[in-house]
Design an enzyme around this catalytic site. Structure first.
Site, mmCIF file in Angstrom:
data_model
loop_
_atom_site.group_PDB
_atom_site.id
_atom_site.type_symbol
_atom_site.label_atom_id
_atom_site.label_comp_id
_atom_site.label_asym_id
_atom_site.label_seq_id
_atom_site.Cartn_x
_atom_site.Cartn_y
_atom_site.Cartn_z
ATOM 1 N N ARG A 72 0.839 -1.209 0.000
ATOM 2 C CA ARG A 72 0.000 0.000 0.000
ATOM 3 C C ARG A 72 0.871 1.256 0.000
ATOM 4 N NH1 ARG A 72 -1.533 2.884 4.267
ATOM 5 N NH2 ARG A 72 -1.566 1.119 5.689
ATOM 6 N N TYR A 125 -16.276 16.023 -16.505
ATOM 7 C CA TYR A 125 -16.819 14.683 -16.245
ATOM 8 C C TYR A 125 -17.707 14.755 -14.998
ATOM 9 C CZ TYR A 125 -16.863 9.789 -14.859
ATOM 10 O OH TYR A 125 -17.250 8.542 -14.476
ATOM 11 N N ASP A 202 -7.332 17.143 -16.982
ATOM 12 C CA ASP A 202 -7.812 15.768 -17.186
ATOM 13 C C ASP A 202 -7.632 15.452 -18.667
ATOM 14 O OD1 ASP A 202 -9.316 13.451 -17.676
ATOM 15 O OD2 ASP A 202 -10.767 13.915 -16.101
ATOM 16 N N LYS A 227 -9.822 4.042 -19.304
ATOM 17 C CA LYS A 227 -10.276 4.336 -20.665
ATOM 18 C C LYS A 227 -9.175 3.962 -21.660
ATOM 19 C CE LYS A 227 -13.796 5.938 -18.378
ATOM 20 N NZ LYS A 227 -13.923 7.331 -17.983
HETATM 21 C C1 PLP Z 1 -14.132 7.937 -16.762
HETATM 22 C C2 PLP Z 1 -13.597 9.287 -16.514
HETATM 23 C C3 PLP Z 1 -13.138 9.660 -15.239
HETATM 24 C C4 PLP Z 1 -13.273 8.750 -14.040
HETATM 25 O O1 PLP Z 1 -12.415 7.646 -14.124
HETATM 26 P P1 PLP Z 1 -12.685 6.227 -13.417
HETATM 27 O O2 PLP Z 1 -11.526 5.414 -13.812
HETATM 28 O O3 PLP Z 1 -14.008 5.713 -13.910
HETATM 29 O O4 PLP Z 1 -12.749 6.471 -11.933
HETATM 30 C C5 PLP Z 1 -12.581 10.919 -15.100
HETATM 31 N N1 PLP Z 1 -12.490 11.775 -16.144
HETATM 32 C C6 PLP Z 1 -12.941 11.453 -17.367
HETATM 33 C C7 PLP Z 1 -12.812 12.449 -18.488
HETATM 34 C C8 PLP Z 1 -13.503 10.207 -17.597
HETATM 35 O O5 PLP Z 1 -13.961 9.908 -18.829
#
Ligand code: PLP
Length: 404
Positions: A72, A125, A202, A227
């Site tokens: 961890r 998001y 992001d 993603k």
């Molecule tokens: C899916 C997504 C997130 C969140 O990510 P997780 O892995 O589902 O926690 C954050 N920002 C964007 C742009 C996303 O598409």
């Protein structure tokens, strides 16, 4: 452990990496993504780093800062993937992996001093905004949310008005999910730095092959690695790359204390997925641009949103700051929510499922989620374009659209 490891630039045999990031610095990103994070080429050594399934490590006396102790605190098995993502984003530090994109966003938001103000896209998001609103309601920071493609409004909000102090952080998402608004990265970073705000971006939708926010001057890049980075819809992970060693250490401390360190198996899947990111990104971006053009001519489609299109208000900025325009397209249908639900019920190549960036194409009507913003039209369908044959994808989409 990490402080000393980073300071010494050391890699250990245990984590399965023979070189620090500087060894790969002169390589093109599509070479670095394949070459980095590997063991030494010695007779009989594996080509891939090991998956270390141990929560704890032999450790006597005062724990050493340079040796693993407990997974961890830091999971050495995930260092190869952290190195690869750090290189791809042109960061001076390796990435810090988190158990999800949201855990990564939570950690990045922890870099803001208590009580300070954050400027965020009003169409970020929805999970990001939900978290930020919760933290703001608890008094952790103050939140100003506004459309991130309105550059002058964002710059004014950063400076502070109506008695507001200047912002301490600008959160950028570009393209936004799912409206695909484009922020002017370089202009916003410059304005944020002028008032002393740190900039977090992001970069989930574009990927580091689509744009590199640290090159615009941003301080922190955040990913949902669930993603495109993972790319196979089989894992949940997040990543952050920081420009400053202080932020890097703060993120690692946050992860250790909050317990959002990912498992070795997920780190392995991410690294395996990353190896093909350049190829997958090239194919999916090209197919998305082709499909966006074809969709614009379909009578069942009222509006197509993709940064590659001349009709997109962010097209000029996207051309300047992106390579490719991403694999996500949003469309609004003539027949409203019913038409959108009907589309999702009639495809065979497009999986009716949430998420994006996978090898498999997917679509969904976003407003079927109660948490989606009401600014997202009821008929909006978000398409994530995979790596299948583009004509098969079009054939399936156009037959389903015609049957609505
Ligand atoms: C899916 C997504 C997130 C969140 O990510 P997780 O892995 O589902 O926690 C954050 N920002 C964007 C742009 C996303 O598409």
């Amino acid at each position: 452990m990490l402080a000393a490891r980073l300071a010494a630039g050391a890699t250990s045999k245990l984590e399965g990496m023979s070189h620090t990031r500087s060894f790969y610095a002169d390589l093109s990103p599509d070479t670095a993504v394949v070459a980095a994070g590997r063991p030494e080429w010695e007779q009989g050594e594996p080509v891939n780093p090991p998956v270390l399934l141990s929560s704890t490590f032999i450790s006597r006396g005062v724990p050493s800062e340079t040796e693993p102790s407990y997974s961890r605190y830091d999971n050495p098995s995930n260092h190869p993937a952290e190195q690869v993502i750090g290189l791809l984003e042109h960061g001076p530090c390796d990435a810090v992996l988190f158990a999800s994109g949201m855990a990564a966003i939570d950690a990045a938001l922890s870099l803001i001093p208590p009580g300070a103000r954050v400027v965020m896209p009003s169409h970020a998001y929805n999970g990001t905004l939900a978290l930020a609103r919760e933290l703001a309601a608890e008094g952790r920071f103050r939140l100003s949310a506004l459309p991130i493609d309105q550059t002058q409004d964002v710059i004014a909000a950063l400076a502070g008005s109506d008695g507001c102090a200047p912002a301490a952080m600008l959160w950028i998402e570009t393209p936004t999910n799912p409206l695909l608004e484009i922020a002017d990265g370089a202009a916003l970073v410059a304005a944020a730095h002028e008032v002393g705000a740190v900039v977090a971006v992001d970069n989930t939708i574009a990927t580091p092959f689509g744009q590199r926010p640290l090159d615009w001057g941003a301080d922190v890049v955040v990913h949902s690695a669930s993603k495109a980075l993972g790319g196979h819809s089989d894992l949940i992970l997040g990543a952050v790359v920081a420009m400053s060693p202080d932020d890097d250490l703060a993120l690692r401390d946050f992860r250790r204390v909050h317990g959002s360190t990912p498992s070795a198996f997920d780190g392995f899947l991410l690294l395996r997925g990353l190896r093909t990111l350049a190829l997958r990104n090239e194919r999916s971006n090209a197919s998305a641009a082709t499909l966006a053009r074809r969709l614009e001519a379909h009578p069942a489609v009222e509006k197509v949103i993709h940064p590659s299109l001349a009709s997109h208000p962010g097209n000029t900025i996207a051309k300047a700051q992106m390579t490719g325009f991403g694999s996500v397209i949003s469309i609004e249908l003539v027949g409203g929510a019913k038409a959108a639900d009907s589309l999702a019920a009639q495809t065979r190549s497009w999986a009716p499922a949430t998420s994006l960036g996978g090898v498999e194409s997917m679509l969904e009507r976003r407003r079927r989620w109660p948490g989606e913003f009401t600014d997202v039209p009821e008929s909006l369908v978000r398409l994530s374009v995979g790596i299948e044959n583009v004509d098969d994808l079009w054939e399936d989409l156009s037959q389903a659209l015609s049957r609505i």
